[in-house]
Design an enzyme around this catalytic site. Structure first.
Site, PDB file in Angstrom:
ATOM      1  N   LYS A 130       9.244  -4.688 -11.599  1.00 35.00           N
ATOM      2  CA  LYS A 130       9.169  -4.886 -10.159  1.00 35.00           C
ATOM      3  C   LYS A 130       9.349  -6.380  -9.876  1.00 35.00           C
ATOM      4  CE  LYS A 130       5.924  -3.842  -6.357  1.00 35.00           C
ATOM      5  NZ  LYS A 130       4.603  -3.228  -6.070  1.00 35.00           N
ATOM      6  N   SER A 211       4.667   0.280  -2.809  1.00 33.96           N
ATOM      7  CA  SER A 211       5.683  -0.749  -2.744  1.00 33.96           C
ATOM      8  C   SER A 211       6.582  -0.826  -3.981  1.00 33.96           C
ATOM      9  CB  SER A 211       5.004  -2.119  -2.546  1.00 33.96           C
ATOM     10  OG  SER A 211       4.148  -2.422  -3.637  1.00 33.96           O
ATOM     11  N   SER A 235       0.645   1.862  -4.567  1.00 30.49           N
ATOM     12  CA  SER A 235       1.999   1.327  -4.739  1.00 30.49           C
ATOM     13  C   SER A 235       2.691   1.739  -6.027  1.00 30.49           C
ATOM     14  CB  SER A 235       1.984  -0.202  -4.633  1.00 30.49           C
ATOM     15  OG  SER A 235       1.819  -0.595  -3.296  1.00 30.49           O
TER      16      SER A 235
END
Length: 537
Positions: A130, A211, A235
């Site tokens: 990420k 996210s 997330s």
């Protein structure tokens, strides 16, 4: 590695005489070019066609020695993965940047293998990060924001160093909800000014959630067998569930958070996202452990284990499992799939205990917001201070607010920054309101929440649907979550939470959440593994 599962990488190598280093036009020299279009997917097209992708129902980490010595080279796998990204990601927007050194890293690992040295099950396996996790490969760590577009730190987060020491190849950085979805309460999951709008792997009209949006989409589409996501509250588990993959949020403190763009030191953690529980367990084994720069991890070495070796396909047999029925009534079709999953667990020998008691989720949520906003300002300012001022001009949260205002056309075309502004107004870690909220959140979610439910019902874990299927992307109304909230309680308590695919609702995946007490990561993963293996009665 199983040859049948790496066919995408091997087949595409022949077609890639000069392997791609860019994922699309927006990826240049390992760094991202700003993009703010919400989605290029046709609203009439629900189909996903992945050129050269691997079978998303299979794992290919940790195969046996025969497969390890089958001759499939890391260079071929990485080149193939790069080509898969280049062919597919212009309409998926899961990737922000590819590691320009990935092929060279793979060649070094191939040389090691040829010399008889195999580091373990991750040797030569491409892993995505990420894009709030630092890596010393020349790519920027942006958190999706143009304010950090030049944030090339040349530092490895400790978890990244653990991955590369274990033989993994860092393939690149994935798109995310900008600032890990902590800029606005009206945000759109999977959108960032750097990466654009990531779309759901099953239906491009729908949200990837966030996210850790790009990490989930990339794994679901077969770009790589695993990715690292981060979670403060939902997330990892939300995007994993709606994209039909496995996501594991570990106990807070099992995995280092150093050199990861933060939200909250009370709740932040990184964790694996993969196609199978076994693959997630192998990755977790590599990244878990104490870090002297992260005080929360002081007990990690005492608790970590070989999570893959601890998996037991019969672990559901005789296990008392608490069914959080209060967290299952939010969507009838999802609850129907959940009931079928419970039947699978029962057929595998689980003893199911219905639980109707509910934690005070309203009080927990109110306290959580105070904690997150207060810690965000402090923790983010500390992170920004650690970056190179020549590359990152925004040195504080206040600077970021000003930057967004000055660049509103590209940073705020779809939603604002009211969460930033509320966080800026907080009064620090000595504020009595913050201290009271932190104590309240921890107590209600942990000792008086999950721990009490486990003890009062004599169960070893709790299960619930993760949330409903993915909603349509809507740049007017924003996100429309529909879930029961069990995962949020686990996030606030800092306890492990695994989501495993449990079925589909009208072709859209939904996940089963398995939650346990602090440091029960191995057991939670094993129960999820047993569920994966279980057959419908």
């Amino acid at each position: 590695m199983r040859l049948s599962v790496v066919m995408g990488a091997v087949a595409l190598l022949a077609a890639a005489a000069t392997p791609a280093v860019t994922a699309s036009a927006r990826l240049q020299n390992g760094n991202a070019v700003a993009r703010s279009d919400p989605s290029s997917a046709s609203p009439d097209d629900r189909s996903i066609t992945v050129t050269g992708g691997v079978d998303p129902t299979l794992g290919w980490i940790g195969s046996d020695e025969k497969a390890q010595s089958s001759g499939v080279l890391a260079e071929a796998i990485v080149a193939g993965a790069q080509s898969i990204v280049a062919a597919n990601d212009p309409t998926r927007h899961a990737i922000i940047a590819l590691n320009p050194h990935a092929l060279a890293d793979a060649r070094k690992l191939d040389a090691e293998r040829k010399a008889g040295h195999v580091r373990g099950p991750l040797h030569g396996v491409p892993i995505l990060l990420k894009d709030n996790i630092e890596s010393a490969d020349g790519t920027a760590t942006t958190a999706g924001s143009l304010a950090l577009k030049d944030n090339v730190t040349n530092r490895d987060a400790p978890l990244v160093r653990r991955l590369t020491d274990a033989g993994a190849v860092i393939l690149g950085k994935t798109n995310l909800s900008e600032w890990a979805n902590f800029r606005s309460s009206n945000s759109i999951s999977g959108w960032s000014a750097i990466g654009g709008q990531a779309v759901n792997a099953r239906d491009p009209r729908r949200t990837p959630c966030g996210s850790s949006a790009g990490s989930a989409v990339a794994v679901a589409l077969g770009y790589a067998p695993a990715a690292i996501g981060t979670e403060t509250d939902g997330s990892i588990t939300c995007p994993a569930a709606v994209n039909g993959i496995v996501g594991f949020k570990p106990t807070v403190g099992l995995v280092s958070r150093t050199r990861i763009v933060p939200i909250s030191h009370s709740q932040d953690t990184a964790g694996p996202m993969a196609r199978t529980v076994r693959d997630a367990a192998i990755v977790l084994t590599a990244i878990a452990g104490s870090d002297p720069e992260d005080a929360a991890t002081r007990e990690a070495d005492a608790h970590k284990t070989d999570y893959a070796a601890a998996l037991d396909g019969k672990s559901l047999k005789g296990a008392r499992i608490g069914v959080l029925r209060f967290a299952a009534h939010f969507h009838g079709p999802t609850e129907k799939v959940f009931d079928a999953a419970l039947a699978r667990m029962k057929a595998a020998g689980a003893i199911l205990v219905e639980i109707d008691a509910t934690p005070d989720r309203q009080a927990i949520g109110a306290a959580e917001l105070t904690v997150l906003q207060t810690e965000f300002k402090v923790d983010l300012n500390a992170y920004l201070a650690s970056t190179d001022p020549a590359k990152v001009k925004t040195r504080t949260l206040a600077d970021l607010i000003a930057f967004n205002t000055a660049h509103a056309d590209v940073e705020m075309p779809l939603f604002g920054q009211e969460t930033f502004e509320a966080s800026q107004a907080t009064k620090g870690l000595d504020d009595p309101d913050y201290l009271k909220a932190r104590e309240t959140a921890r107590r209600l979610a942990g000792p008086e929440g999950i721990d009490k439910l486990l003890k009062d019902n004599n169960v070893v874990a709790l299960v619930a649907p993760t949330l409903a299927p993915a909603w349509l992307i809507d740049d007017v109304l924003g996100d429309r979550y529909l879930g029961g909230g069990a995962g949020s309680v686990a996030a606030i308590a800092g306890y492990p939470h695994l989501t495993v695919p449990m079925g589909d609702v009208k072709g859209l995946p939904v996940g089963l959440s398995i939650i346990g007490p602090a440091w029960s990561d191995a057991r939670v993963l094993s129960l999820g593994y047993a569920f994966e293996q279980a057959k419908a009665p």
